[in-house]
Structures are given as C-alpha cells and as structure tokens.
Design a protein around this motif. Structure first.
Motif, PDB file in Angstrom:
ATOM      1  N   VAL A  83       0.847  -1.198   0.000  1.00 26.88           N
ATOM      2  CA  VAL A  83       0.000   0.000   0.000  1.00 26.88           C
ATOM      3  C   VAL A  83       0.884   1.251   0.000  1.00 26.88           C
ATOM      4  CG1 VAL A  83      -1.683   1.328   1.326  1.00 26.88           C
ATOM      5  CG2 VAL A  83      -1.953  -1.141   1.110  1.00 26.88           C
ATOM      6  N   GLY A  84       1.978   1.183   0.748  1.00 22.80           N
ATOM      7  CA  GLY A  84       2.906   2.299   0.769  1.00 22.80           C
ATOM      8  C   GLY A  84       3.494   2.589  -0.598  1.00 22.80           C
ATOM      9  N   ILE A  85       3.872   1.541  -1.327  1.00 21.42           N
ATOM     10  CA  ILE A  85       4.394   1.731  -2.691  1.00 21.42           C
ATOM     11  C   ILE A  85       3.326   2.372  -3.568  1.00 21.42           C
ATOM     12  CG2 ILE A  85       5.156   0.523  -4.775  1.00 21.42           C
ATOM     13  CD1 ILE A  85       6.563  -1.505  -2.955  1.00 21.42           C
ATOM     14  N   ALA A  86       2.086   1.911  -3.416  1.00 20.75           N
ATOM     15  CA  ALA A  86       0.988   2.480  -4.211  1.00 20.75           C
ATOM     16  C   ALA A  86       0.844   3.972  -3.935  1.00 20.75           C
ATOM     17  CB  ALA A  86      -0.313   1.742  -3.905  1.00 20.75           C
ATOM     18  N   ASN A  87       0.813   4.354  -2.683  1.00 24.60           N
ATOM     19  CA  ASN A  87       0.618   5.758  -2.332  1.00 24.60           C
ATOM     20  C   ASN A  87       1.835   6.615  -2.681  1.00 24.60           C
ATOM     21  OD1 ASN A  87      -1.956   5.314  -1.397  1.00 24.60           O
ATOM     22  ND2 ASN A  87      -1.361   5.148   0.753  1.00 24.60           N
ATOM     23  N   ALA A  88       3.018   6.037  -2.558  1.00 24.72           N
ATOM     24  CA  ALA A  88       4.243   6.789  -2.830  1.00 24.72           C
ATOM     25  C   ALA A  88       4.431   7.089  -4.301  1.00 24.72           C
ATOM     26  CB  ALA A  88       5.451   6.015  -2.301  1.00 24.72           C
ATOM     27  N   THR A  89       3.878   6.247  -5.184  1.00 21.46           N
ATOM     28  CA  THR A  89       4.131   6.375  -6.627  1.00 21.46           C
ATOM     29  C   THR A  89       2.933   6.852  -7.424  1.00 21.46           C
ATOM     30  OG1 THR A  89       3.590   4.030  -6.995  1.00 21.46           O
ATOM     31  CG2 THR A  89       5.908   4.573  -6.541  1.00 21.46           C
ATOM     32  N   VAL A 117      14.729  -5.621  -5.135  1.00 22.01           N
ATOM     33  CA  VAL A 117      15.709  -6.659  -5.451  1.00 22.01           C
ATOM     34  C   VAL A 117      15.778  -7.696  -4.328  1.00 22.01           C
ATOM     35  CG1 VAL A 117      18.200  -7.055  -5.742  1.00 22.01           C
ATOM     36  CG2 VAL A 117      17.057  -5.225  -7.018  1.00 22.01           C
ATOM     37  N   ARG A 118      15.629  -7.248  -3.093  1.00 22.25           N
ATOM     38  CA  ARG A 118      15.683  -8.162  -1.946  1.00 22.25           C
ATOM     39  C   ARG A 118      14.373  -8.918  -1.736  1.00 22.25           C
ATOM     40  NH1 ARG A 118      19.056  -3.934   1.996  1.00 22.25           N
ATOM     41  NH2 ARG A 118      21.105  -4.917   1.681  1.00 22.25           N
ATOM     42  N   ALA A 119      13.278  -8.410  -2.265  1.00 21.85           N
ATOM     43  CA  ALA A 119      11.978  -9.068  -2.067  1.00 21.85           C
ATOM     44  C   ALA A 119      11.185  -9.055  -3.373  1.00 21.85           C
ATOM     45  CB  ALA A 119      11.199  -8.368  -0.951  1.00 21.85           C
ATOM     46  N   PRO A 120      11.678  -9.720  -4.416  1.00 18.89           N
ATOM     47  CA  PRO A 120      11.020  -9.647  -5.722  1.00 18.89           C
ATOM     48  C   PRO A 120       9.623 -10.247  -5.757  1.00 18.89           C
ATOM     49  CG  PRO A 120      12.758 -11.311  -5.724  1.00 18.89           C
ATOM     50  CD  PRO A 120      12.908 -10.542  -4.445  1.00 18.89           C
ATOM     51  N   ASN A 121       9.371 -11.244  -4.935  1.00 16.94           N
ATOM     52  CA  ASN A 121       8.036 -11.840  -4.926  1.00 16.94           C
ATOM     53  C   ASN A 121       7.031 -10.902  -4.271  1.00 16.94           C
ATOM     54  OD1 ASN A 121       6.086 -14.070  -5.235  1.00 16.94           O
ATOM     55  ND2 ASN A 121       6.163 -14.123  -3.004  1.00 16.94           N
ATOM     56  N   GLU A 122       7.358 -10.420  -3.076  1.00 16.09           N
ATOM     57  CA  GLU A 122       6.425  -9.595  -2.321  1.00 16.09           C
ATOM     58  C   GLU A 122       6.291  -8.181  -2.883  1.00 16.09           C
ATOM     59  OE1 GLU A 122       4.456 -10.473   0.213  1.00 16.09           O
ATOM     60  OE2 GLU A 122       5.144 -12.543   0.140  1.00 16.09           O
ATOM     61  N   LEU A 123       7.378  -7.632  -3.446  1.00 13.21           N
ATOM     62  CA  LEU A 123       7.368  -6.225  -3.840  1.00 13.21           C
ATOM     63  C   LEU A 123       7.409  -6.016  -5.346  1.00 13.21           C
ATOM     64  CD1 LEU A 123       9.664  -4.654  -1.110  1.00 13.21           C
ATOM     65  CD2 LEU A 123       7.204  -5.099  -1.063  1.00 13.21           C
ATOM     66  N   ALA A 124       7.343  -7.085  -6.111  1.00 17.90           N
ATOM     67  CA  ALA A 124       7.248  -6.960  -7.567  1.00 17.90           C
ATOM     68  C   ALA A 124       6.087  -7.813  -8.075  1.00 17.90           C
ATOM     69  CB  ALA A 124       8.555  -7.363  -8.240  1.00 17.90           C
ATOM     70  N   GLU A 125       6.164  -9.123  -7.844  1.00 23.32           N
ATOM     71  CA  GLU A 125       5.159 -10.035  -8.378  1.00 23.32           C
ATOM     72  C   GLU A 125       3.764  -9.762  -7.831  1.00 23.32           C
ATOM     73  OE1 GLU A 125       5.545 -12.179 -10.817  1.00 23.32           O
ATOM     74  OE2 GLU A 125       7.644 -11.556 -11.006  1.00 23.32           O
ATOM     75  N   LYS A 132       2.350  -1.345 -10.208  1.00 24.38           N
ATOM     76  CA  LYS A 132       3.627  -1.683 -10.837  1.00 24.38           C
ATOM     77  C   LYS A 132       3.971  -0.671 -11.919  1.00 24.38           C
ATOM     78  CE  LYS A 132       6.077  -5.322 -13.357  1.00 24.38           C
ATOM     79  NZ  LYS A 132       6.006  -6.659 -13.978  1.00 24.38           N
ATOM     80  N   SER A 133       2.987  -0.260 -12.697  1.00 22.16           N
ATOM     81  CA  SER A 133       3.222   0.726 -13.751  1.00 22.16           C
ATOM     82  C   SER A 133       3.697   2.047 -13.163  1.00 22.16           C
ATOM     83  CB  SER A 133       1.938   0.942 -14.560  1.00 22.16           C
ATOM     84  OG  SER A 133       2.113   1.949 -15.525  1.00 22.16           O
ATOM     85  N   ASN A 134       3.059   2.483 -12.089  1.00 22.46           N
ATOM     86  CA  ASN A 134       3.480   3.732 -11.444  1.00 22.46           C
ATOM     87  C   ASN A 134       4.876   3.610 -10.847  1.00 22.46           C
ATOM     88  OD1 ASN A 134       1.158   5.194 -12.027  1.00 22.46           O
ATOM     89  ND2 ASN A 134       0.136   4.635 -10.105  1.00 22.46           N
ATOM     90  N   LEU A 135       5.169   2.448 -10.275  1.00 22.13           N
ATOM     91  CA  LEU A 135       6.501   2.218  -9.707  1.00 22.13           C
ATOM     92  C   LEU A 135       7.568   2.291 -10.796  1.00 22.13           C
ATOM     93  CD1 LEU A 135       8.483   1.331  -7.469  1.00 22.13           C
ATOM     94  CD2 LEU A 135       7.807  -1.039  -7.949  1.00 22.13           C
ATOM     95  N   VAL A 136       7.323   1.648 -11.911  1.00 18.58           N
ATOM     96  CA  VAL A 136       8.290   1.667 -13.016  1.00 18.58           C
ATOM     97  C   VAL A 136       8.517   3.098 -13.504  1.00 18.58           C
ATOM     98  CG1 VAL A 136       8.642   0.981 -15.422  1.00 18.58           C
ATOM     99  CG2 VAL A 136       7.857  -0.704 -13.726  1.00 18.58           C
ATOM    100  N   LYS A 137       7.434   3.863 -13.624  1.00 17.00           N
ATOM    101  CA  LYS A 137       7.584   5.264 -14.031  1.00 17.00           C
ATOM    102  C   LYS A 137       8.438   6.039 -13.034  1.00 17.00           C
ATOM    103  CE  LYS A 137       3.120   5.448 -16.448  1.00 17.00           C
ATOM    104  NZ  LYS A 137       1.725   5.956 -16.390  1.00 17.00           N
ATOM    105  N   ALA A 162      16.702  -3.184 -10.483  1.00 18.56           N
ATOM    106  CA  ALA A 162      15.293  -3.377 -10.128  1.00 18.56           C
ATOM    107  C   ALA A 162      14.414  -3.404 -11.376  1.00 18.56           C
ATOM    108  CB  ALA A 162      14.835  -2.278  -9.174  1.00 18.56           C
ATOM    109  N   LEU A 163      14.725  -2.562 -12.346  1.00 18.36           N
ATOM    110  CA  LEU A 163      13.958  -2.587 -13.592  1.00 18.36           C
ATOM    111  C   LEU A 163      14.111  -3.929 -14.299  1.00 18.36           C
ATOM    112  CD1 LEU A 163      14.670   1.047 -14.821  1.00 18.36           C
ATOM    113  CD2 LEU A 163      12.430   0.113 -14.177  1.00 18.36           C
ATOM    114  N   TYR A 164      15.298  -4.500 -14.235  1.00 12.56           N
ATOM    115  CA  TYR A 164      15.496  -5.849 -14.789  1.00 12.56           C
ATOM    116  C   TYR A 164      14.616  -6.859 -14.034  1.00 12.56           C
ATOM    117  CZ  TYR A 164      17.669 -10.422 -15.392  1.00 12.56           C
ATOM    118  OH  TYR A 164      17.882 -11.751 -15.620  1.00 12.56           O
ATOM    119  N   ILE A 165      14.585  -6.786 -12.709  1.00 11.24           N
ATOM    120  CA  ILE A 165      13.752  -7.681 -11.892  1.00 11.24           C
ATOM    121  C   ILE A 165      12.274  -7.519 -12.264  1.00 11.24           C
ATOM    122  CG2 ILE A 165      12.940  -8.124  -9.530  1.00 11.24           C
ATOM    123  CD1 ILE A 165      15.728  -9.169  -9.942  1.00 11.24           C
TER     124      ILE A 165
END
Length: 379
Positions: A83-89, A117-125, A132-137, A162-165
């Motif tokens: 949720v924090g990533i969503a609000n931050a981006t 990079v340390r948590a690709p499942n929880e914080l990417a997948e 995810k789109s907002n994070l990439v931007k 991270a972009l590679y991940i």
C-alpha cells in the motif's frame, strides 16, 4: 509483543521503528505526520524514510516464517508496504513522493529499488498492475538525475537492476559503469574508496558493498565480465565483514568516525547482509555476529531520546544528538538504520539464532583465545 529471545527482540525493534512510517503512509498521511527536525529537507524526507526502512525489512517479508504469529505479522507488514508503494508512486496521492526534483531522489529511489531486489516476490510479483506501472515510471524518472562521481554511481545501477527484476527495459551501461568504476576504486584489504579517494567512514557498509553484492547476484550472469567480478567482490566483502565484526567493542560500541554517523545501526548493514547470505568468513560463527549486533542494538535503541514521543527516530547516534546531523540529514535519512535487521530473513531455526557466542573483541578483552587477524592478499 512478549520478548523471550534475540529474534523476538530484533523483530520487536524493527516493527517499533517501522510503525509510524508505514501506518502514516498507508493512511496517506506521511507528509503530514513525519517530523520536520530539519526544515529544508521536506521535499526528500518521506522517500528517505520509506525506502530506507523497507530496504531493511525486505528479506523478512520475502522469506520470513510461513506459519504462526510471526507469519501473520509478516503478511500484515507486507500488505502495508505494498500500500505504501501504491501511495508513494501515485501522482494523485497526497503522499506522492519526489522522484525527480534535486539530486537526492536518485539516492532513495535506489534504496527502494534495493528493497525490490531483496523481495522480488512480495514487492514486484504481488503488485497490482497499475501500482507496478506507477513504480516503473518512478524508477525511470530518476534517469534524469546525474549521480556524483562516488558511491552514487551504484544508485543508478541498483535502479536499473530493479527494472530488470520488474521485467522492464533496463540500461546495462549504467550498471557496467558503476561496477567497473568501483573496481578502479578498490584500495585493498576489503575496502573501496568512495570515489577516487578513501574516506574513513562507513559508506562501504551504508552503500558500496551491499549494493555491489546484490547487483552482481542478480545480473552478474548476463555478462562474462560481470560474472568474472563476482568471486573477487565476494572475497573482499567477506574480509570487510571480518573487520566490521572486530570493530564492535565488548560493550557493544564501535568507532565514531566519518560522516553520516546518525544512520546508527546502518553502520552494520554489510555485516548483517553477509550473515543473511551465508557469506561470513570461516572465522566468524553466525551466532557471534548475532550477539555482537544485538549488543549494539540494545546500546543504541534503548537510549532515551532515540525516538520522540510519537515513535519517530530523532537525529543522533546514541539518543538525541542533533549536532550529529549533517546538512543532508533529515528524519527520513535516519531509517537507514533498519538495514541491520536483514538477518530476520533467515529461518528461526538457522544457526544465526542459536546459542550464545562471544564476539571477537569481547573474547580478546576477556583474555580468551582469538584468531590472529591479517590482511587479505591479492584481491
């Protein structure tokens, strides 16, 4: 939370540190709630606090226990971070963070990238497609920022990793430049210069060696010359972890040298990461690293003034010491100290959490036998 052992102590300490940041951000109130101990850093402090905190929490939310009360906590905080990533981006969020103004965003976007990079499942997948789109931007916006000719080169490289991940287009040149330039800055005996010159500080642990290790761990196989760096980088990292462990006094203190000392326990991010990744030297038992870090943790975090009345970290090393805050230090900066908690990503049955072991200086100053130390040759 009842504390009966070191792991529970570490977990309670981490969540105590995390709660004001993550709860405020989840409610869209981080900008409103974060203290302004340094007034002219308001445009950077929120991203600093969130990114640095989750960089330390990431291994726990990625590989923490899959059962019991700790599992429930892990699920709760994983959701809070997403949720924090969503609000931050989200540009429409009241807590949308600064990824593009000034030089600082490249720094803390890199710490957020390191968390991914340390948590690709929880914080990417597990991110919703829009998030995810907002994070990439947000990650890509930082390409307009020019890093200093120093450890900052690794910030650009970590963002590209991270972009590679995230399975996005990534720039191998930014990674290649950072890796090869740091190879040029290696000075010997496990230590890199922060740029062309050596600085007697803790940036080998705050940034340089943890990022070198994790960048190569994830993209090293993509290029033969990167792959060829990994063994040397890991051997150097192993040596630096030995130096770090030996720097912890019998009382749980360490030398107060160099800038950014207000990052507190972030001084030992590297030692914590080497324990997490099972890369400690044979002379270091995992339990002695845990006991040493626990001693430092108690010395620092239990000092009155470490937190304000609302639970936010305050500037200082051991308590509230605002004079230790350089011009670039804000409340958000301080959360780099969360990186000491990386070993919480280890299973509770791991040897790191088992038994009591004296660390090297405690043995030495008690008249006990210790191994002779010597520089690593030919690295």
């Amino acid at each position: 939370m009842l504390v009966t052992n070191d792991r529970e102590y570490w977990l309670k300490a981490m969540l105590t540190m995390a709660n004001p940041v993550l709860e405020s951000l989840a409610a869209g109130q981080l900008k409103q709630n974060i203290p302004r101990e340094v007034k002219d850093r308001e445009n950077y402090s929120c991203l600093e606090a969130f990114a640095r905190l989750v960089s330390g929490m990431a291994p726990w939310i990625e590989t923490g226990p899959a059962y019991g009360e700790e599992m429930k906590l892990r699920e709760k905080y994983s959701n809070l971070i997403r949720v924090g990533i969503a609000n931050a981006t989200d540009p429409e969020s009241p807590d949308y963070m600064n990824f593009s103004e000034g030089g600082q965003p490249i720094v803390d976007t890199a710490f957020l990238a390191h968390a991914i990079v340390r948590a690709p499942n929880e914080l990417a997948e597990k991110l919703d497609p829009e998030v995810k789109s907002n994070l990439v931007k947000a990650l890509k916006i930082t390409r307009t920022r020019k890093p200093h000719f120093s450890n900052w080169l690794l910030f650009s490289a970590m963002i590209e990793t991270a972009l590679y991940i995230l399975d996005e287009d990534w720039d191998p040149m930014r990674i290649d430049y950072a890796l090869k330039q740091h190879e040029q800055w290696y000075l010997g005996d496990g230590m890199y210069g922060d740029g062309p010159e050596f600085h007697m500080d803790y940036y080998n642990s705050f940034v340089i060696q943890p990022m070198l290790i994790d960048i190569l761990k994830n993209i090293g196989h993509l290029s033969s010359d990167w792959d060829g760096m990994q063994e040397k980088v890991e051997m150097r990292a192993r040596r630096y972890a030995v130096i770090q462990e030996r720097s912890i006094s019998p009382e749980g203190t360490f030398p107060i040298t160099g800038r950014s000392i207000a990052y507190r326990l972030g001084v030992f991010q590297h030692l914590a990461q080497m324990a997490l990744q099972h890369k400690l030297a044979e002379t270091l038992k995992p339990a002695q690293v845990r006991c040493a870090l626990t001693a430092v943790m108690k010395k620092m975090l239990e000092m009155p003034g470490t937190y304000d009345d609302s639970g936010w970290l305050q500037i200082g090393l051991c308590g509230h010491q605002p004079e230790l805050g350089e011009s670039y230090i804000s409340t958000g900066s301080l959360y780099l100290c969360a990186t000491v908690f990386l070993p919480l990503g280890l299973s509770e049955t791991n040897l790191f959490w088992k038994g009591e072991e004296q660390w090297t200086s405690k043995k030495a100053w008690s008249g006990c036998e210790i191994p002779i130390d010597q520089a690593y040759q030919g690295l």
